[in-house]
Design a protein around this motif. Structure first.
Motif, short mmCIF file in Angstrom:
data_model
loop_
_atom_site.label_atom_id
_atom_site.label_comp_id
_atom_site.label_asym_id
_atom_site.label_seq_id
_atom_site.Cartn_x
_atom_site.Cartn_y
_atom_site.Cartn_z
N VAL A 261 0.87 -1.12 -0.14
CA VAL A 261 0.13 -0.14 0.15
C VAL A 261 0.84 1.21 0.09
O VAL A 261 1.73 1.47 0.81
CB VAL A 261 -0.81 -0.06 1.12
CG1 VAL A 261 -1.72 1.47 1.20
CG2 VAL A 261 -1.80 -1.19 1.17
N LYS A 262 0.83 2.07 -0.99
CA LYS A 262 1.64 3.13 -1.21
C LYS A 262 1.31 4.09 0.04
O LYS A 262 0.29 4.41 0.21
CB LYS A 262 1.28 3.86 -2.43
CG LYS A 262 2.17 5.22 -2.70
CD LYS A 262 2.16 5.79 -4.14
CE LYS A 262 2.94 6.97 -4.48
NZ LYS A 262 2.68 7.67 -5.72
N GLY A 263 2.50 4.65 0.74
CA GLY A 263 2.25 5.54 1.72
C GLY A 263 2.01 4.80 3.18
O GLY A 263 1.90 5.65 4.32
N ALA A 264 1.76 3.45 3.12
CA ALA A 264 1.55 2.73 4.68
C ALA A 264 3.04 2.66 5.05
O ALA A 264 3.90 2.09 4.47
CB ALA A 264 1.15 1.42 4.19
N LEU A 268 1.80 7.27 12.40
CA LEU A 268 0.64 7.84 12.69
C LEU A 268 0.05 8.24 11.40
O LEU A 268 -1.16 8.52 11.37
CB LEU A 268 0.64 9.16 13.75
CG LEU A 268 -0.57 9.79 14.31
CD1 LEU A 268 -1.42 8.73 14.97
CD2 LEU A 268 -0.35 10.73 15.24
N ASP A 269 0.90 8.64 10.72
CA ASP A 269 0.45 9.23 9.25
C ASP A 269 0.23 8.24 8.15
O ASP A 269 0.50 8.82 6.97
CB ASP A 269 1.43 10.49 9.07
CG ASP A 269 2.86 10.09 8.69
OD1 ASP A 269 3.12 8.84 8.91
OD2 ASP A 269 3.56 10.78 8.04
N THR A 270 0.09 7.16 8.51
CA THR A 270 0.08 6.14 7.52
C THR A 270 -1.03 5.91 6.64
O THR A 270 -1.92 6.80 6.97
CB THR A 270 0.27 4.67 8.12
OG1 THR A 270 0.42 3.75 7.12
CG2 THR A 270 -1.13 4.30 8.68
N ASN A 271 -1.12 5.17 5.46
CA ASN A 271 -2.32 5.30 4.48
C ASN A 271 -3.38 4.55 5.04
O ASN A 271 -3.27 3.32 4.60
CB ASN A 271 -1.69 5.09 2.99
CG ASN A 271 -2.96 5.31 2.02
OD1 ASN A 271 -4.09 5.50 2.33
ND2 ASN A 271 -2.62 5.02 0.66
N TYR A 272 -4.10 4.93 5.83
CA TYR A 272 -5.23 4.21 6.35
C TYR A 272 -6.39 3.73 5.42
O TYR A 272 -6.83 2.75 5.12
CB TYR A 272 -6.07 4.84 7.53
CG TYR A 272 -5.20 5.38 8.78
CD1 TYR A 272 -5.16 4.42 9.76
CD2 TYR A 272 -4.48 6.62 8.92
CE1 TYR A 272 -4.33 4.71 10.90
CE2 TYR A 272 -3.56 6.77 9.78
CZ TYR A 272 -3.53 5.95 10.94
OH TYR A 272 -2.79 6.24 11.99
N GLU A 273 -6.69 4.99 4.56
CA GLU A 273 -7.47 4.54 3.48
C GLU A 273 -7.05 3.39 2.62
O GLU A 273 -7.93 2.46 1.93
CB GLU A 273 -7.88 6.17 2.70
CG GLU A 273 -8.62 6.77 3.51
CD GLU A 273 -7.78 7.59 4.57
OE1 GLU A 273 -8.69 8.29 5.47
OE2 GLU A 273 -6.68 7.50 4.34
N VAL A 294 -2.46 -2.45 11.76
CA VAL A 294 -2.06 -0.92 12.08
C VAL A 294 -1.19 -0.76 13.19
O VAL A 294 -1.63 -1.28 14.27
CB VAL A 294 -3.42 -0.15 12.24
CG1 VAL A 294 -2.75 1.21 12.20
CG2 VAL A 294 -4.42 -0.15 11.05
N GLU A 295 0.13 -0.34 12.79
CA GLU A 295 1.15 -0.30 13.72
C GLU A 295 1.14 0.98 14.67
O GLU A 295 1.73 1.12 15.76
CB GLU A 295 2.43 -0.27 12.86
CG GLU A 295 3.77 -0.16 13.66
CD GLU A 295 4.33 -1.53 14.60
OE1 GLU A 295 4.96 -1.22 15.23
OE2 GLU A 295 3.42 -2.44 14.40
N ALA A 296 0.30 2.10 14.13
CA ALA A 296 0.40 3.28 14.61
C ALA A 296 0.08 3.36 16.27
O ALA A 296 0.96 3.94 17.08
CB ALA A 296 -0.55 4.20 14.14
N GLY A 318 -12.23 5.53 12.34
CA GLY A 318 -12.79 6.66 11.31
C GLY A 318 -12.31 6.24 10.02
O GLY A 318 -13.14 6.64 9.09
N ARG A 319 -10.99 5.85 9.79
CA ARG A 319 -10.49 5.62 8.55
C ARG A 319 -10.41 4.49 7.95
O ARG A 319 -9.94 4.31 6.85
CB ARG A 319 -9.17 6.42 8.42
CG ARG A 319 -9.53 7.82 8.74
CD ARG A 319 -8.18 8.75 9.11
NE ARG A 319 -7.38 8.79 7.87
CZ ARG A 319 -6.18 9.38 7.65
NH1 ARG A 319 -5.55 9.99 8.92
NH2 ARG A 319 -5.45 9.40 6.74
#
Length: 401
Positions: A261-264, A268-273, A294-296, A318-319
């Motif tokens: 997943v690009k941006g993962a 905290l600012d990972t690509n949740y969507e 999810v590591e955050a 939420g995301r």
């Protein structure tokens, strides 16, 4: 029927005075989980077997149905699988964190470990720094491999499994008592500090107010893993959606698909969507089981940040959970959803603990009316308790009901 695990790494915590006596999970604004909890089973599960250290390695093996007492051979070997390291049976893999130590004018042993993640440094920057270390320290016996962010790998040819301390277990402490007993590993750690502390990239990070990645820290030693196939064990085809090499490595060893997943990035600012989209696409196109890691929350626990840990849980809700369940419902895809942490990472202690964790199990085809919310306190009060964490997969797959 489709099966989904949403794993909030380190999400469980303690009741905190600054949150009015609530845990971050209970305090966070989580409308999706609040809705699902009223139609779900909640309870507590113990993911860490007696006598084993609490960690994402043993705990996530448990959640996937692998008894760590049988299948665990060390953390770093699982990560080595993810990045394609060609391990031999005689190799030992070690995690090589690029960490921040204090750079005080004192002997190396008296330095203090400040940050196990070097300010969640990027993979690109770490690649440059690790290459500087590799040029001087790599040889036929020791080989360095680049992983993700601050998490990298050292392969020790014909090495030995040593007891090594995880850096996130000794944050804020002098490092002397936690250094390797092996002379060569200790020498490499000391030399890596000399190589990295004055590296131009680290000098630039310090000018920007960022923590430098100024020392290699070795831990998580183990031998080549041998996992049985997840599809053969569970009878379903699975996909892993995670930013971290540990989870990807477990998936590779278990014969599961992995999705980039690009941006993962594990922060905290990972690509949740992007994560829920990847899982949803896999479920639509032939997979029966999706594991979204999810590591955050874990990283924010290690940082000791109450505010950021709460935010990470709100993002998870939420995301990922909200839009994913909405999408599943919109296409009328039947599913069972398990939401849980792998282990607690309380912000007070800034490391993992072996306490039980709360789970939520939702079935889109069932009709339940409950009054509880999903959090540690109400999960304990529910009376539902799973002592052997590796059996929770059977509950998700409806094998023991």
């Amino acid at each position: 029927m489709k099966y989904i695990v949403v794993l909030g790494d380190g999400m469980a915590d303690e009741e905190l005075e600054e949150l009015g006596g609530k845990t971050p999970l209970a305090y966070a604004d989580t409308p999706a989980l609040d809705r699902l909890s009223k139609q779900s089973e909640i309870g507590m599960v113990y993911t860490i077997p007696e006598g084993m250290k609490p960690g994402s390695d043993t705990a996530n093996l448990s959640v996937l149905g692998y008894d760590p007492k049988i299948y665990y051979s060390g953390r770093s070997p699982l990560e080595a699988l993810s990045i394609g390291v060609p391990m031999k049976d005689t190799d030992i893999a070690l995690r090589c964190n690029l960490v921040t130590i204090s750079e005080e004018d004192v002997p190396f042993e008296k330095q203090t470990i400040i940050d196990h993640s070097s300010g969640e440094i990027s993979t690109r920057e770490c690649g440059i720094l690790l290459e500087a270390v590799r040029k001087e320290l790599a040889d036929e016996t020791y080989q360095f491999y680049t992983g993700t962010s601050y998490r990298h790998c050292l392969i020790w040819n014909n090495g030995k499994v040593l007891e090594l301390t995880a850096p996130h277990d000794v944050l804020g402490q002098a490092i002397g008592l936690y250094l390797p007993s092996d002379e060569k590993l200790l020498c490499m750690m000391k030399r890596s500090y000399e190589i990295l502390k004055d590296h131009p990239l680290n000098q630039e990070r310090k000018r920007k107010g960022l923590n430098p990645a100024n020392c290699c820290w070795f831990w998580g030693a183990g031998t080549k893993p041998h996992l049985c196939s997840f599809e053969e064990k569970c009878g379903i085809k699975g996909v892993m959606v995670s930013a971290v090499d540990l989870l990807k490595g477990i998936a590779v060893g278990a014969g599961m698909e992995t999705v980039h997943v690009k941006g993962a990035n594990g922060g905290l600012d990972t690509n949740y969507e992007g994560k829920w989209h990847a899982a949803f696409h896999a479920l639509e196109t032939g997979c029966d089981f999706a594991y979204i890691h999810v590591e955050a929350p874990d990283e924010m626990g290690h940082q000791g940040s109450v505010e950021k840990k709460v935010k990470s849980i709100e993002y998870l809700d939420g995301r990922i959970i909200g839009p994913l369940t909405d999408a599943m419902d919109a296409v009328h895809m039947d599913y069972r959803l398990l939401v849980m942490p792998d282990h607690p990472t309380p912000v007070r202690v800034r490391t993992h603990t072996r306490d039980g964790v709360p789970y939520l199990l939702y079935d889109s085809t069932a009709h339940r009316e409950e009054k509880w919310d999903y959090n540690e306190k109400e999960a304990r009060q529910s009376g539902n308790l799973i002592r052997k964490g590796y059996t929770i997969i059977d509950k998700l797959l409806n094998r023991n009901e």
